[in-house]
Write an enzyme that holds these catalytic residues in place. Structure first.
Site, PDB file in Angstrom:
ATOM      1  N   ASN B 395      -8.198  50.093  38.728  1.00 14.16           N
ATOM      2  CA  ASN B 395      -6.961  49.500  39.209  1.00 14.16           C
ATOM      3  C   ASN B 395      -6.945  47.983  39.050  1.00 14.16           C
ATOM      4  O   ASN B 395      -6.468  47.465  38.040  1.00 14.16           O
ATOM      5  CB  ASN B 395      -6.731  49.916  40.668  1.00 14.16           C
ATOM      6  CG  ASN B 395      -5.325  49.631  41.142  1.00 14.16           C
ATOM      7  OD1 ASN B 395      -4.600  48.874  40.511  1.00 14.16           O
ATOM      8  ND2 ASN B 395      -4.929  50.234  42.235  1.00 14.16           N
ATOM      9  N   ASP B 396      -7.497  47.276  40.028  1.00 12.22           N
ATOM     10  CA  ASP B 396      -7.384  45.813  40.044  1.00 12.22           C
ATOM     11  C   ASP B 396      -7.890  45.152  38.761  1.00 12.22           C
ATOM     12  O   ASP B 396      -7.350  44.142  38.322  1.00 12.22           O
ATOM     13  CB  ASP B 396      -8.146  45.242  41.244  1.00 12.22           C
ATOM     14  CG  ASP B 396      -7.530  45.683  42.570  1.00 12.22           C
ATOM     15  OD1 ASP B 396      -6.310  45.936  42.586  1.00 12.22           O
ATOM     16  OD2 ASP B 396      -8.259  45.771  43.572  1.00 12.22           O
ATOM     17  N   VAL B 397      -8.920  45.731  38.151  1.00 12.42           N
ATOM     18  CA  VAL B 397      -9.507  45.084  36.969  1.00 12.42           C
ATOM     19  C   VAL B 397      -8.617  45.203  35.739  1.00 12.42           C
ATOM     20  O   VAL B 397      -8.955  44.692  34.678  1.00 12.42           O
ATOM     21  CB  VAL B 397     -10.904  45.667  36.637  1.00 12.42           C
ATOM     22  CG1 VAL B 397     -11.871  45.399  37.759  1.00 12.42           C
ATOM     23  CG2 VAL B 397     -10.835  47.138  36.319  1.00 12.42           C
ATOM     24  N   THR B 398      -7.473  45.904  35.879  1.00  9.82           N
ATOM     25  CA  THR B 398      -6.556  46.010  34.744  1.00  9.82           C
ATOM     26  C   THR B 398      -5.222  45.324  35.042  1.00  9.82           C
ATOM     27  O   THR B 398      -4.296  45.411  34.261  1.00  9.82           O
ATOM     28  CB  THR B 398      -6.252  47.490  34.425  1.00  9.82           C
ATOM     29  OG1 THR B 398      -5.576  48.069  35.549  1.00  9.82           O
ATOM     30  CG2 THR B 398      -7.520  48.274  34.157  1.00  9.82           C
ATOM     31  N   ALA B 435      -7.703  45.055  46.265  1.00  6.96           N
ATOM     32  CA  ALA B 435      -6.998  43.801  46.487  1.00  6.96           C
ATOM     33  C   ALA B 435      -5.723  44.048  47.293  1.00  6.96           C
ATOM     34  O   ALA B 435      -5.129  43.119  47.813  1.00  6.96           O
ATOM     35  CB  ALA B 435      -6.664  43.141  45.161  1.00  6.96           C
TER      36      ALA B 435
END
Lengths: 106, 468
Positions: B395-398, B435
Site C-alpha cells: 500500500n503506502d510504498v506505492t 500511514a
C-alpha cells in the site's frame, strides 16, 4: 580506576569500533537475518548466568539464576535456529524437485 | 592463573573472535549461513569453557541442577518456538528473544548486587550494576511490548498509543533513576533503592515503546537489540568477564549501525521514530483528503488476460501477501506466466514486509530465486517499460502522494508503480495502510482493483490463466 577496569574498558572500546567496522555496507536483503544473528550473539549472557548460578547461595539467588539461565539459553538456542532457518532459504536457483512437484499439484 | 584458567580464557577469546568472523560473513547472501554457523560454534566453545571452569571450581550440586533445568527449559522453549514460528511472525519472535536476553543481563546485575550487599561494593561495580539493570530492564519490557504490537495483542495495539501524562511520566521516571543512582553512587548500599530503579526502568520500557506505531517496530526492535548488547557488556564489567564485554560491545555497536541503516531505508531518522509514531500527529486528517476519483473494479478473467498477454510483468509484493501466506501462490502464477513467455520480475521495497529484508526472506521461502528479486532503485526505471504491474497487498510504498510535500508519507521512497502501462491491485478492501491515508494509485485511470484475499485472488488468477 583500577588497572583491571582500565583493561576491560580498553577492550570495550575496541570491540565497539570493531562492531562499527564489521557492519558497513549490508544489502537491505540481509538486514533482517543480520539483526537476528546479532541478537543470538548477545545470548553470550548465558556465560554470566552460569557464573551467577555457581555463586548464588540463597533461595532468592537460586531463583534469579534459574530464570537468568533459562532466559539466556532461550536467546542463544532460539536466536541461532531462527537465523539459520531464514538463511537456508536464500538460494540462487530454486531446487528443481520442490518447484516441479508443487507445479503439478497446482 | 593456572593452566586451566588460561585455557578457559583463551577459549573465551576464540569464541569472541568467531563472533566477529561470523558477523563479517553475514554481510553477503552467499556466505551468510556459514557466518551464522561460525558464530554458533563460537558460542558453543564459550559456553563449554564456562562449564569446564565451573567443574574445576567444584560448584555444589544445587548450582548444577539450576543450570541444567534452566538450559533444558530455555533451550526447549527456544528450539520449539524458533522451529515452529511462521516466517511472517519471525520479527516478533526475534523481539521476544531480545527481551529474554536483556532480562537475563538485568537479573545478573540484581543477583550480583544482592549477594554482595552485605560486604563493601566498589563504586565502579555499583555504576555498572545500575547501568546493567537500567538498560536490561528497559530492553526487557520494551521488547515485550514491541513483540506484542507486532502480534496485534489487544493490550499492545499496533497503532501508536499515547501514554496518559506522556512527557511528565517520562520525566518522573528519569528523576527516580537519576536520584536513585546518585544516592547509590555516593557510597550508600540500598536494595530498596536498587529495586526502585529497576521498577522505573521496567515502566519506562513500556512507556517508550507504546507510543510508536507498528510500522516503525522493526527499527525499534533493532535499537533494543543494540541496547541488549550494551546491557550484556555492562554485565561483563560487573562480573569482570571479557567475553561478555566483547560480545556485548560488538552487538551494541553493530546493532546501532544496523538501526541507522534500517531507519535510512525508511527515510526516517532514529530520533524521529522514537519521539513520535507514524501518523500520530494531526496532519493525517488534513492530508487524508487526496484527489478524489473513481475506483475501477476488475474481474479475475480480465486480469488474467492482461497478465497472460503481457510481455513483461513486475510483481510488487507487500505485507498483505505475507499475512495471507500467498508466497507460494505468487510463485505458481509467475511460473505459469513465464511458461507463456512473459518476463516476470519482483520489485522489493526496502521495507516491504515487517522489517527491512523481510520480504526477501518470505519469497525465498517460496523458492523464488533471489536474482529475480530486484531492489527499489534498480527496478524503478523499468516500470515504464512494464506492461503490467501486479501489486499484491502493498500500500503506502506505492502511493504517488509521497512525491508531493504535505502528506504523512511525503519524502518516503516509493516504487514507481504508477509508471507502468497498466496496474492490477489485489487487495481485500479499500482499507488504508499504516500511514492511514488513501492511496492515489487506486484511483489512477490505469489501475484495476481485484478485491480478494491475496491467496484466494492469486489462486483464481492461476486457474483463469490456465483456462486461457
Amino acid at each position: 580506576m583500577t588497572e583491571e577496569l582500565l583493561a576491560n574498558f580498553t577492550i570495550f572500546v575496541m570491540a565497539i569500533l570493531i562492531g562499527f567496522a564489521v557492519i558497513s555496507k549490508v544489502p537491505a536483503t540481509l538486514h533482517t537475518p543480520l539483526m537476528s544473528g546479532a541478537n543470538s550473539i548477545h545470548g553470550i549472557v548465558l556465560v554470566g548466568a552460569m557464573i551467577i548460578a555457581a555463586t548464588a547461595h540463597d533461595s532468592v539467588g537460586y531463583l534469579l539464576a534459574l530464570v537468568a539461565v533459562a532466559f539466556a539459553t532461550m536467546n542463544v538456542v532460539g536466536g541461532y535456529v531462527v537465523t539459520d532457518r531464514m538463511l537456508q532459504m536464500f538460494r540462487k536457483r530454486p531446487s528443481p524437485p520442490a518447484s516441479s512437484s508443487d507445479r503439478t499439484e497446482g | 592463573m593456572d593452566n586451566l584458567d588460561l585455557l578457559v580464557r583463551l577459549a573465551w577469546l576464540l569464541g569472541a573472535a568467531m563472533f566477529v568472523i561470523g558477523l563479517m560473513r553475514m554481510n553477503s547472501p552467499a556466505t551468510a549461513r556459514n557466518g551464522n554457523l561460525v558464530s554458533a560454534a563460537g558460542m558453543a566453545i564459550a559456553i563449554g569453557a564456562t562449564a569446564v571452569l565451573l567443574l574445576r571450581d567444584g560448584v555444589d550440586v544445587t548450582a548444577w541442577v539450576i543450570i541444567a533445568i534452566g538450559i533444558a527449559v530455555g533451550g526447549g522453549l527456544g528450539l520449539y518456538t524458533a522451529r515452529s514460528v511462521a516466517m511472517t511472525a519471525m520479527p516478533q519472535l526475534v523481539s521476544l528473544f531480545n527481551a529474554v536476553g536483556g532480562g537475563a543481563a538485568a537479573l545478573i546485575a540484581i543477583e550480583e548486587y544482592l549477594s554482595r550487599s552485605s560486604g563493601d561494593i566498589a563504586l565502579d561495580t555499583t555504576v555498572f550494576v545500575v547501568l546493567d539493570i537500567l538498560i536490561g530492564a528497559i530492553t526487557f519490557t520494551g521488547s515485550l511490548v514491541a513483540s506484542g504490537k507486532l502480534m496485534g495483542l489487544s493490550f499492545t495495539p499496533s497503532r501508536p498509543v499515547q501514554v496518559p501524562g506522556g512527557r511528565l511520566v517520562t520525566i518522573g521516571l528519569a528523576a527516580i533513576v537519576v536520584l536513585g543512582s546518585v544516592y547509590l553512587f555516593l557510597g550508600n548500599e540500598s536494595v530498596p533503592v536498587m529495586l526502585l530503579i529497576l521498577a522505573a526502568a521496567l515502566v519506562f520500557g513500556v512507556t517508550m515503546t507504546l507510543p510508536i506505531g507498528g510500522a516503525d517496530m522493526p527499527v525499534v526492535i533493532s535499537l533494543l537489540n543494540s541496547f541488549t548488547g550494551t546491557a550484556v557488556a555492562m554485565a561483563g564489567f560487573v562480573l569482570n568477564n571479557v567475553v561478555l564485554i566483547i560480545a556485548g560491545a560488538l552487538v551494541g555497536a553493530s546493532g546501532a549501525i544496523l538501526t541507522n541503516l534500517m531507519a535510512k531505508a525508511m527515510n526516517r531518522s532514529v530520533m524521529n521514530i522514537m519521539i513520535g509514531g507514524f501518523g500520530a500527529g494531526d496532519s493525517v486528517a488534513g492530508a487524508g483528503a487526496g484527489p478524489g476519483g473513481s475506483v475501477r473494479e476488475l474481474g479475475v478473467d480480465d486480469a488474467a488476460i492482461q497478465l497472460a498477454y503481457a510481455s513483461s510483468v513486475i510483481v510488487v509484493p507487500g505485507y498483505g501477501l505475507a499475512v495471507a501466506q500467498a508466497q507460494h501462490a505468487v510463485r505458481e502464477l509467475a511460473e505459469l506466466l513465464e511458461e507463456r513467455g512473459v518476463d516476470v520480475k519482483y520489485a522489493i521495497h526496502p521495507v516491504a514486509g515487517r522489517m527491512p529484508g523481510h520480504m526477501n526472506v518470505l519469497l525465498a521461502e517460496a523458492n523464488i530465486p533471489y536474482p529475480l528479486l530486484r531492489e527499489m532503485d534498480d527496478i524503478n526505471p523499468e516500470f515504464e517499460r512494464a506492461d503490467v504491474a501486479l501489486v499484491i497487498g502493498a500500500n503506502d510504498v506505492t502511493n504517488p502522494a509521497a512525491r508531493r510535500p504535505g502528506s504523512p508519507v511525503s519524502g518516503m521512497p516509493i516504487l514507481d508503480v504508477d509508471h507502468a502501462k497498466a496496474i492490477i491491485v489485489i487487495k481485500r478492501s479499500m482499507g488504508r495502510g499504516y500511514a492511514g491515508i488513501d492511496n492515489e494509485l487506486y484511483t489512477n485511470d490505469k489501475t484495476g482493483m481485484l478485491f480478494a484475499d491475496a491467496k484466494e485472488g492469486l489462486a483464481n488468477l492461476v486457474a483463469a490463466v490456465k483456462g486461457l
